[in-house]
Design an enzyme around this catalytic site. Structure first.
Site, short mmCIF file in Angstrom:
data_model
loop_
_atom_site.label_atom_id
_atom_site.label_comp_id
_atom_site.label_asym_id
_atom_site.label_seq_id
_atom_site.Cartn_x
_atom_site.Cartn_y
_atom_site.Cartn_z
N GLU A 52 0.85 -1.18 0.00
CA GLU A 52 0.00 0.00 0.00
C GLU A 52 0.89 1.23 0.00
O GLU A 52 1.69 1.44 0.93
CB GLU A 52 -0.91 -0.01 1.22
CG GLU A 52 -1.90 -1.17 1.18
CD GLU A 52 -2.63 -1.36 2.49
OE1 GLU A 52 -2.70 -0.38 3.27
OE2 GLU A 52 -3.12 -2.47 2.74
N ASP A 63 -4.52 8.69 10.76
CA ASP A 63 -3.16 8.23 10.99
C ASP A 63 -2.60 8.68 12.32
O ASP A 63 -2.85 9.80 12.77
CB ASP A 63 -2.25 8.70 9.85
CG ASP A 63 -2.63 8.10 8.52
OD1 ASP A 63 -2.86 6.88 8.50
OD2 ASP A 63 -2.71 8.82 7.52
#
Length: 264
Positions: A52, A63
């Site tokens: 990814e 995140d």
């Protein structure tokens, strides 16, 4: 057949003991702007099954601090969507495993949805993971564009996602469902607690048609084994990004070995 589907089929063809798929996330343009293709090649050579590629964004809500910092560094290095596509233009000459781009919707929208999907198709990208694109919006507005360019869009589920919602996601998913291990942001952990293990079991009991791959909180062999006990594979992001900060690209095989090989 899409490479993601191909890879999952291969891993599930081992009968009673299918091999668990290892996917690695890293931020494009990190640690240095021109490291992207080298990281991808090293990961494939190390035995990783899928990659990814993170498209850096200035406000990465899902995140944790490690990936946020890598995103900021990549942007400061000068990484843009156009540069990423340029870096990937000949990647398929040397890389055969599935490649996905993981990014937030805003940069993709700015680039143009169809233009972005077309470019992904041209460079050999197999799928996208867009955490902030609601599944219903995708289904109503963008599904035909993705299908036109042979791209899979991978959706995320969390412990808070209802069974009803998960079943809806399952009906329109291709490739795999990204099973977020906890409600928190990304980040490496040393083990999963009982609630998380029960969540993994709950999803398994739904008997979904789409394979599931677990992400968030996987950092070593133990958490990889725990995460894949009830799923088809696992994704490692923060732990690998941290490794890149502290080690040279040539040491990537050591990181992958530490995940796949039982230290005992």
């Amino acid at each position: 057949m899409n490479r993601i589907e191909q890879s999952l089929s291969m891993h599930n063809s081992n009968g009673k003991d299918p091999k668990k798929l290892l996917s690695i996330y890293f931020t494009a343009g990190y640690p240095n702007l021109n490291d992207t293709s080298q990281v991808i090649k090293q990961l494939q050579a190390s035995g990783v099954d899928m990659i990814e590629i993170g498209l850096p964004f200035s406000d990465p809500l899902a995140d944790g601090p490690t990936i946020q910092a890598s995103s900021t560094k990549a942007l400061n290095n000068g990484m843009t969507t156009e540069i990423l596509f340029d870096q990937l233009k000949s990647i398929r000459d040397e890389v055969s495993i599935p490649l996905l781009i993981m990014g937030y919707f805003n940069p993709i929208l700015q680039y143009g949805i169809e233009a972005f999907c077309k470019k992904c198709s041209e460079t050999g990208i197999d799928g996208l993971i867009i955490p902030d694109l609601p599944v219903d919006v995708f289904h109503k507005e963008y599904l035909p564009i993705f299908e036109k360019y042979g791209l899979y869009n991978v959706f995320l589920i969390t412990p808070q996602t209802t069974d009803e919602r998960i079943k809806y996601i399952d009906t329109i998913s291709k490739g795999f469902i990204y099973m977020v291990s906890s409600a928190s942001t990304t980040g490496a952990k040393n083990s999963f607690d009982q609630d998380q293990q029960q969540y993994f079991q709950r999803i398994k009991n739904l008997s979904l048609k789409t394979p599931q791959i677990v992400g968030f909180g996987i950092s070593n062999h133990e958490t990889f084994e725990q995460a894949t006990r009830h799923a088809n594979g696992a994704i490692i992001g923060s732990a690998f990004v941290k490794f890149l900060k502290e080690h040279s690209l040539e040491e990537i095989p050591r990181f992958v070995d530490n995940i796949l090989v039982d230290p005992n």
